[in-house]
Design an enzyme around this catalytic site. Structure first.
Site, PDB file in Angstrom:
ATOM      1  N   PHE A 142       7.673  -5.339   4.232  1.00 54.77           N
ATOM      2  CA  PHE A 142       7.501  -6.374   3.202  1.00 54.77           C
ATOM      3  C   PHE A 142       8.819  -6.896   2.636  1.00 54.77           C
ATOM      4  O   PHE A 142       8.863  -7.960   2.036  1.00 54.77           O
ATOM      5  CB  PHE A 142       6.646  -5.835   2.036  1.00 54.77           C
ATOM      6  CG  PHE A 142       7.420  -4.978   1.061  1.00 54.77           C
ATOM      7  CD1 PHE A 142       8.188  -5.571   0.057  1.00 54.77           C
ATOM      8  CD2 PHE A 142       7.419  -3.597   1.152  1.00 54.77           C
ATOM      9  CE1 PHE A 142       8.928  -4.785  -0.828  1.00 54.77           C
ATOM     10  CE2 PHE A 142       8.153  -2.815   0.282  1.00 54.77           C
ATOM     11  CZ  PHE A 142       8.915  -3.409  -0.711  1.00 54.77           C
ATOM     12  N   LYS A 181       3.245  -8.961  14.103  1.00 54.93           N
ATOM     13  CA  LYS A 181       2.316  -8.657  12.997  1.00 54.93           C
ATOM     14  C   LYS A 181       3.154  -8.511  11.730  1.00 54.93           C
ATOM     15  O   LYS A 181       3.838  -7.517  11.544  1.00 54.93           O
ATOM     16  CB  LYS A 181       1.536  -7.360  13.240  1.00 54.93           C
ATOM     17  CG  LYS A 181       0.442  -7.211  12.173  1.00 54.93           C
ATOM     18  CD  LYS A 181       0.048  -5.789  11.892  1.00 54.93           C
ATOM     19  CE  LYS A 181       0.894  -5.059  10.890  1.00 54.93           C
ATOM     20  NZ  LYS A 181       0.914  -5.588   9.518  1.00 54.93           N
ATOM     21  N   GLU A 231       1.209  -7.176   5.701  1.00 49.32           N
ATOM     22  CA  GLU A 231       0.045  -7.794   5.044  1.00 49.32           C
ATOM     23  C   GLU A 231       0.364  -8.161   3.593  1.00 49.32           C
ATOM     24  O   GLU A 231      -0.356  -8.944   2.967  1.00 49.32           O
ATOM     25  CB  GLU A 231      -1.175  -6.869   5.121  1.00 49.32           C
ATOM     26  CG  GLU A 231      -1.040  -5.500   4.470  1.00 49.32           C
ATOM     27  CD  GLU A 231      -0.417  -4.440   5.382  1.00 49.32           C
ATOM     28  OE1 GLU A 231       0.477  -4.781   6.196  1.00 49.32           O
ATOM     29  OE2 GLU A 231      -0.810  -3.263   5.262  1.00 49.32           O
ATOM     30  N   CYS A 257      16.793  -2.648   2.507  1.00 47.14           N
ATOM     31  CA  CYS A 257      17.049  -1.422   3.283  1.00 47.14           C
ATOM     32  C   CYS A 257      18.522  -1.040   3.194  1.00 47.14           C
ATOM     33  O   CYS A 257      18.888   0.105   3.404  1.00 47.14           O
ATOM     34  CB  CYS A 257      16.653  -1.618   4.726  1.00 47.14           C
ATOM     35  SG  CYS A 257      17.368  -3.100   5.437  1.00 47.14           S
ATOM     36  N   GLU A 285      13.511   8.094  -1.067  1.00 42.61           N
ATOM     37  CA  GLU A 285      13.757   6.646  -1.135  1.00 42.61           C
ATOM     38  C   GLU A 285      12.807   6.083  -2.197  1.00 42.61           C
ATOM     39  O   GLU A 285      11.591   6.024  -1.978  1.00 42.61           O
ATOM     40  CB  GLU A 285      13.477   5.986   0.215  1.00 42.61           C
ATOM     41  CG  GLU A 285      13.739   4.494   0.183  1.00 42.61           C
ATOM     42  CD  GLU A 285      13.253   3.759   1.433  1.00 42.61           C
ATOM     43  OE1 GLU A 285      12.089   3.951   1.830  1.00 42.61           O
ATOM     44  OE2 GLU A 285      14.039   2.977   1.988  1.00 42.61           O
TER      45      GLU A 285
HETATM   46  P1  NAD Z   1       5.543   0.448   5.710  1.00 48.58           P
HETATM   47  O1  NAD Z   1       5.949   1.523   6.653  1.00 48.58           O
HETATM   48  O2  NAD Z   1       4.577   0.782   4.633  1.00 48.58           O
HETATM   49  O3  NAD Z   1       4.864  -0.770   6.509  1.00 48.58           O
HETATM   50  C1  NAD Z   1       5.559  -1.453   7.532  1.00 48.58           C
HETATM   51  C2  NAD Z   1       4.567  -2.039   8.509  1.00 48.58           C
HETATM   52  O4  NAD Z   1       3.855  -0.980   9.149  1.00 48.58           O
HETATM   53  C3  NAD Z   1       3.499  -2.955   7.885  1.00 48.58           C
HETATM   54  O5  NAD Z   1       3.360  -4.091   8.720  1.00 48.58           O
HETATM   55  C4  NAD Z   1       2.234  -2.094   7.903  1.00 48.58           C
HETATM   56  O6  NAD Z   1       1.050  -2.872   8.075  1.00 48.58           O
HETATM   57  C5  NAD Z   1       2.451  -1.211   9.123  1.00 48.58           C
HETATM   58  N1  NAD Z   1       1.822   0.120   9.052  1.00 48.58           N
HETATM   59  C6  NAD Z   1       1.526   0.856   7.958  1.00 48.58           C
HETATM   60  N2  NAD Z   1       0.991   2.045   8.321  1.00 48.58           N
HETATM   61  C7  NAD Z   1       0.968   2.056   9.675  1.00 48.58           C
HETATM   62  C8  NAD Z   1       0.536   3.017  10.651  1.00 48.58           C
HETATM   63  N3  NAD Z   1       0.024   4.176  10.310  1.00 48.58           N
HETATM   64  N4  NAD Z   1       0.675   2.695  11.964  1.00 48.58           N
HETATM   65  C9  NAD Z   1       1.219   1.506  12.330  1.00 48.58           C
HETATM   66  N5  NAD Z   1       1.620   0.564  11.460  1.00 48.58           N
HETATM   67  C10 NAD Z   1       1.509   0.842  10.147  1.00 48.58           C
HETATM   68  O7  NAD Z   1       6.894  -0.167   5.105  1.00 48.58           O
HETATM   69  P2  NAD Z   1       7.060  -1.241   3.921  1.00 48.58           P
HETATM   70  O8  NAD Z   1       6.731  -0.591   2.634  1.00 48.58           O
HETATM   71  O9  NAD Z   1       6.393  -2.523   4.288  1.00 48.58           O
HETATM   72  O10 NAD Z   1       8.643  -1.518   4.000  1.00 48.58           O
HETATM   73  C11 NAD Z   1       9.603  -0.801   3.275  1.00 48.58           C
HETATM   74  C12 NAD Z   1      10.275   0.225   4.140  1.00 48.58           C
HETATM   75  O11 NAD Z   1      10.935  -0.400   5.232  1.00 48.58           O
HETATM   76  C13 NAD Z   1      11.366   0.995   3.395  1.00 48.58           C
HETATM   77  O12 NAD Z   1      11.274   2.348   3.753  1.00 48.58           O
HETATM   78  C14 NAD Z   1      12.651   0.387   3.929  1.00 48.58           C
HETATM   79  O13 NAD Z   1      13.785   1.228   3.867  1.00 48.58           O
HETATM   80  C15 NAD Z   1      12.265   0.110   5.333  1.00 48.58           C
HETATM   81  N6  NAD Z   1      13.147  -0.874   5.957  1.00 48.58           N
HETATM   82  C16 NAD Z   1      14.111  -0.414   6.783  1.00 48.58           C
HETATM   83  C17 NAD Z   1      14.992  -1.284   7.382  1.00 48.58           C
HETATM   84  C18 NAD Z   1      16.083  -0.767   8.280  1.00 48.58           C
HETATM   85  O14 NAD Z   1      16.820  -1.564   8.814  1.00 48.58           O
HETATM   86  N7  NAD Z   1      16.199   0.538   8.458  1.00 48.58           N
HETATM   87  C19 NAD Z   1      14.878  -2.660   7.132  1.00 48.58           C
HETATM   88  C20 NAD Z   1      13.877  -3.112   6.273  1.00 48.58           C
HETATM   89  C21 NAD Z   1      13.003  -2.192   5.683  1.00 48.58           C
END
Ligand code: NAD
Length: 491
Positions: free
Chosen positions: A149, A173, A176, A281, A388
């Site tokens: 997100f 994808k 959401e 991130c 985090e």
């Molecule tokens: P999230 O893991 O909750 O969700 C990310 C995506 O995964 C969404 O599209 C979600 O629908 C999907 N998802 C959720 N559960 C799933 C499952 N069990 N199986 C498959 N897909 C699933 O992450 P978020 O809250 O949207 O984003 C924030 C996180 O992203 C933070 O931890 C941040 O550090 C990380 N991030 C890391 C980087 C990097 O470069 N390392 C960059 C941006 C964000």
């Protein structure tokens, strides 16, 4: 409000879905759209479109593929302000942050436009007597991306322009929580004239994502999100023999040495810690002061500067042009988690030097706001240091030496980014070489590399052996096929 449509095989279509979720402006609580939660069958339709488009697209000369990408880049540029506003509306970050996000998306598209050079193979004449060796870099098939997100627009651009330019087809994808920016981008892809099925958009939650992970037609996936889900992605992709790269969670440290230029350092720390309400991130959320005097000076000055950070609806005209304004966090759920973490910090004995819990933004009662929050006297290993938090909460630790500061970082599970503030080349060199983080800054609080350089962390922040962007993306999206050939003389 009708749910958003999916973009599959060059058409906008109603999703076969498990229902729909509200998409909320996190600053005001206004409902911006409804996002459908696509079923496995709907995801399969997108994958079938990507599979069917692959033979023709991979056979299109690289100049033809890049011609469309150039056209797409022009459309991005022409729509930059519309996209900027869209990001801010759905994510809540400042317009300045959204503008930077659009700029980086465009940069990645421009780098991918150089594919005719980037995709070139290698040739070794005389690998053995009369035998030559050759390395081809070939497209592989349909690839996919599951997005987080916090950068609704930019993160997919670390991957898909390279995938398309290299001759692969794609299914994305979006999160959401923030589906609207990629939705708009899909419209620009359509306008640029990419053939049907080359790029597909499927809205949904983990169920659509899980279908991508298990589907045999998908040859590889780029995931960005929490490390918890990275582990699931890695396991599923190993089972189904897919390429994968999974960029995960972070707790980025900033180390202040006694010789650091403190005025510049404090300004730099503030933008690093509070931009995007601490939800980048590459945001820093842990500061280490080296030596008693530096630690106390950083604590005092950082807390004073944190008090002055303006917190507002970023679309409020009174602040819209400010380079540093802090918006809300993404959701009520996220705010609740951050509040629990602040309580955990109090319970484990850290000093709450600045408390942002009671902040109210006038006129935004439905928004998910928190003020800058700072803990001092934090010990490595405390929950507020290990976790985090992904909000405007900063912990400050003390180290006796640079060695101790590096050890604090290297003993932490995450290794996305880390920065040192110093004018001393020896300290900087030690830090660059010995700190176990994938992206290192020297007097740069957000060491996020430009599009032509690889992007990615280390340890529990990255589950893969290939990073995003630039040449790393070319390796991920092409198969190296190695040819060994000889021809016998006709005489
Ligand atoms: P999230 O893991 O909750 O969700 C990310 C995506 O995964 C969404 O599209 C979600 O629908 C999907 N998802 C959720 N559960 C799933 C499952 N069990 N199986 C498959 N897909 C699933 O992450 P978020 O809250 O949207 O984003 C924030 C996180 O992203 C933070 O931890 C941040 O550090 C990380 N991030 C890391 C980087 C990097 O470069 N390392 C960059 C941006 C964000």
């Amino acid at each position: 409000m009708d749910p958003l449509k999916n973009y599959i095989a060059g058409q906008w279509t109603d999703a076969d879905s498990h229902g729909a979720l509200d998409v909320e402006n996190p600053a005001t609580g206004e409902i911006l759209a409804r996002v459908p939660l696509s079923t496995a069958a709907e995801t399969d339709r997108a994958l079938a479109a990507a599979r069917d488009a692959f033979p023709r697209w991979s056979d299109t000369p690289v100049s033809g593929r890049c011609e469309l990408l150039f056209r797409f880049a022009e459309l991005l540029r022409a729509n930059a302000e519309v996209l900027t506003r869209q990001i801010t509306e759905e994510n809540g970050k400042s317009l300045a942050d959204s503008r930077a996000e659009v700029k980086r998306a465009l940069e990645n598209t421009e780098v991918a436009c150089g594919m005719s050079v980037l995709q070139q193979g290698d040739k070794l004449i005389g690998a053995a007597a009369g035998i030559d060796g050759e390395v081809l870099r070939l497209p592989i098939g349909p690839f996919g991306m599951i997005a987080p997100f916090n950068f609704p627009l930019m993160v997919p651009f670390w991957f898909f322009p390279y995938a398309l330019a290299a001759g692969n087809t794609y299914v994305v994808k979006p999160s959401e929580q923030v589906p609207l920016s990629v939705h708009r981008v899909s419209g620009l892809i359509h306008e640029a004239g990419f053939p049907p099925g080359v790029f597909n958009l499927v809205h949904g939650d983990r169920r659509a994502a899980e279908r991508l992970l298990e589907h045999p037609d998908l040859r590889g996936i780029s995931f960005v999100g929490t490390s918890r889900v990275c582990r699931i992605v890695a396991a599923r992709c190993a089972e189904t023999n897919k390429r994968f790269q999974a960029l995960g969670s972070a707790k980025n440290h900033l180390v202040a040495m006694p010789d650091a230029k403190m005025d510049e350092v404090i300004r730099n720390m503030i933008t690093s810690c509070y931009g995007c309400a601490g939800q980048r991130c590459m945001a820093s959320s842990a500061i280490v002061g080296v030596g008693e005097a530096t630690y106390h000076e950083v604590c005092k000055r950082f807390v004073e500067a944190s008090r002055r950070v303006p917190v507002a609806d970023p679309l409020d005209p009174a602040v819209a042009d400010e380079p540093m304004v802090m918006g809300p966090v993404i959701s009520a759920r996220s705010k609740q988690f951050i509040l629990e973490m602040i309580q955990a910090g109090i319970d484990e004995g850290a000093t709450l030097a600045l408390d942002g819990r009671e902040l109210v933004v006038p006129g935004c009662r439905q928004g998910h706001f928190l003020g800058p929050t700072v803990f001092t006297d934090v010990q490595p290993g405390m929950k507020i240091h290990q976790t985090e938090i992904f909000g405007p909460v900063v912990v400050i630790l003390k180290a006796e030496s640079l060695d101790e500061a590096i050890a604090i970082i290297n003993n932490h599970p995450y290794g996305n980014g880390a920065s040192i503030y110093t004018q001393n080349g020896h300290y900087a060199r030690q830090f660059k070489l010995r700190t176990a983080a994938g992206m290192i800054g020297v007097n740069v609080g957000i060491p996020a590399p430009v599009a032509s350089l690889p992007f990615g962390g280390m340890r529990s922040s990255l589950f893969a052996d290939t990073k995003g962007q630039g040449k790393a993306a070319i390796r991920f999206f092409t198969e190296e096929k190695i040819i060994t050939e000889r021809y016998w003389s006709e005489t």
